[in-house]
Scaffold this active site. Structure first.
Site, short mmCIF file in Angstrom:
data_model
loop_
_atom_site.label_atom_id
_atom_site.label_comp_id
_atom_site.label_asym_id
_atom_site.label_seq_id
_atom_site.Cartn_x
_atom_site.Cartn_y
_atom_site.Cartn_z
N GLU A 165 0.87 -1.20 -0.03
CA GLU A 165 0.14 -0.07 -0.08
C GLU A 165 0.89 0.92 -0.10
OE1 GLU A 165 -3.19 0.74 -0.30
OE2 GLU A 165 -3.92 -1.19 -0.28
N THR A 182 5.09 1.71 1.31
CA THR A 182 5.67 1.64 2.28
C THR A 182 5.59 2.44 3.55
OG1 THR A 182 7.95 2.39 2.10
CG2 THR A 182 7.70 0.34 1.35
N PHE A 233 12.54 13.20 1.16
CA PHE A 233 12.79 12.10 0.26
C PHE A 233 13.95 12.28 -0.10
CE2 PHE A 233 8.29 12.67 -0.12
CZ PHE A 233 7.80 11.45 -0.23
C1 LIG Z 1 2.30 -8.77 -2.03
C2 LIG Z 1 2.61 -7.52 -3.11
C3 LIG Z 1 1.75 -7.21 -3.83
C4 LIG Z 1 1.86 -6.00 -4.91
N1 LIG Z 1 0.85 -5.89 -5.79
C5 LIG Z 1 1.10 -4.79 -6.66
C6 LIG Z 1 0.35 -4.40 -7.52
O1 LIG Z 1 -0.75 -5.19 -7.71
N2 LIG Z 1 0.72 -3.47 -8.43
C7 LIG Z 1 1.71 -2.84 -8.23
O2 LIG Z 1 2.00 -1.86 -8.89
N3 LIG Z 1 2.59 -3.13 -7.51
C8 LIG Z 1 2.48 -4.14 -6.42
N4 LIG Z 1 3.45 -4.39 -5.42
C9 LIG Z 1 4.60 -3.66 -5.56
C10 LIG Z 1 4.76 -2.45 -4.44
O3 LIG Z 1 3.82 -1.47 -4.83
C11 LIG Z 1 6.08 -2.15 -4.15
O4 LIG Z 1 6.54 -3.35 -3.49
C12 LIG Z 1 6.19 -0.81 -3.09
O5 LIG Z 1 5.68 0.03 -3.86
C13 LIG Z 1 7.58 -0.83 -2.56
O6 LIG Z 1 8.53 -0.78 -3.69
P1 LIG Z 1 9.87 -1.54 -3.42
O7 LIG Z 1 9.24 -3.19 -3.25
O8 LIG Z 1 10.52 -1.48 -4.75
O9 LIG Z 1 10.63 -1.29 -2.43
P2 LIG Z 1 11.63 0.09 -2.54
O10 LIG Z 1 10.84 1.26 -2.98
O11 LIG Z 1 12.93 -0.48 -3.23
O12 LIG Z 1 11.77 0.22 -0.90
C14 LIG Z 1 12.90 -0.44 -0.19
C15 LIG Z 1 12.92 0.29 1.25
O13 LIG Z 1 13.45 1.57 0.93
C16 LIG Z 1 12.52 2.36 1.54
N5 LIG Z 1 12.36 3.61 0.52
C17 LIG Z 1 12.07 3.60 -0.74
N6 LIG Z 1 12.00 5.24 -1.32
C18 LIG Z 1 12.47 5.97 -0.15
C19 LIG Z 1 12.86 7.32 -0.16
N7 LIG Z 1 12.52 7.98 -1.16
N8 LIG Z 1 13.48 7.78 0.99
C20 LIG Z 1 13.48 6.79 2.22
N9 LIG Z 1 13.37 5.36 2.16
C21 LIG Z 1 12.80 4.99 1.11
C22 LIG Z 1 11.22 1.93 1.67
O14 LIG Z 1 10.42 2.46 2.71
C23 LIG Z 1 11.49 0.61 2.06
O15 LIG Z 1 11.77 0.30 3.20
C24 LIG Z 1 3.06 -5.49 -4.52
C25 LIG Z 1 4.00 -5.66 -3.52
C26 LIG Z 1 3.85 -6.72 -2.72
C27 LIG Z 1 4.73 -6.98 -1.49
#
Ligand SMILES: Cc1cc2nc3c(=O)[nH]c(=O)nc-3n(C[C@H](O)[C@H](O)[C@H](O)COP(=O)(O)OP(=O)(O)OC[C@H]3O[C@@H](n4cnc5c(N)ncnc54)[C@H](O)[C@@H]3O)c2cc1C
Length: 71
Positions: free
Chosen positions: A50, A52, A70
């Site tokens: 939703e 992080t 950010f």
């Molecule tokens: C079960 C599941 C279902 C999903 N379903 C969908 C879907 O249907 N459609 C879709 O589009 N996506 C989906 N996703 C993807 C989801 O939207 C992403 O996993 C989420 O947005 C986080 O991105 P990431 O995993 O690339 O983590 P990252 O963005 O790489 O984050 C890694 C860490 O870095 C932190 N972080 C990131 N950016 C910053 C910043 N600017 N400053 C400080 N800290 C930061 C985060 O808080 C986190 O702790 C799904 C994910 C899961 C786990």
């Protein structure tokens, strides 16, 4: 900002409730039959997909302070 506040609060509260339920049941809390561990892992998915918690906090902070932290 309101959506971020709702997501931040709901997922944080759900994680705390699932963790408390697991603690309350002690050893039984990690048995799949009691369903608590399943809720714990389900809520971990919500905590990430939703938006992080960290990113929600950044959005809320920017709205309150007017300063973007950010990366
Ligand atoms: C079960 C599941 C279902 C999903 N379903 C969908 C879907 O249907 N459609 C879709 O589009 N996506 C989906 N996703 C993807 C989801 O939207 C992403 O996993 C989420 O947005 C986080 O991105 P990431 O995993 O690339 O983590 P990252 O963005 O790489 O984050 C890694 C860490 O870095 C932190 N972080 C990131 N950016 C910053 C910043 N600017 N400053 C400080 N800290 C930061 C985060 O808080 C986190 O702790 C799904 C994910 C899961 C786990």
């Amino acid at each position: 900002m309101q959506a971020s506040l709702a997501k931040f609060t709901c997922t944080r509260t759900a994680r705390a409730i699932a963790s408390n339920a697991r603690d309350l049941l002690a050893g039984n809390g990690i048995l799949l039959a009691n369903r608590v561990a399943r809720h714990m892992t389900d809520v971990e998915a919500l905590h990430t997909y939703e938006g992080t918690e960290t990113v929600q906090a950044l959005i809320i902070g920017r709205s309150i302070t007017g300063i973007s932290a950010f990366n």
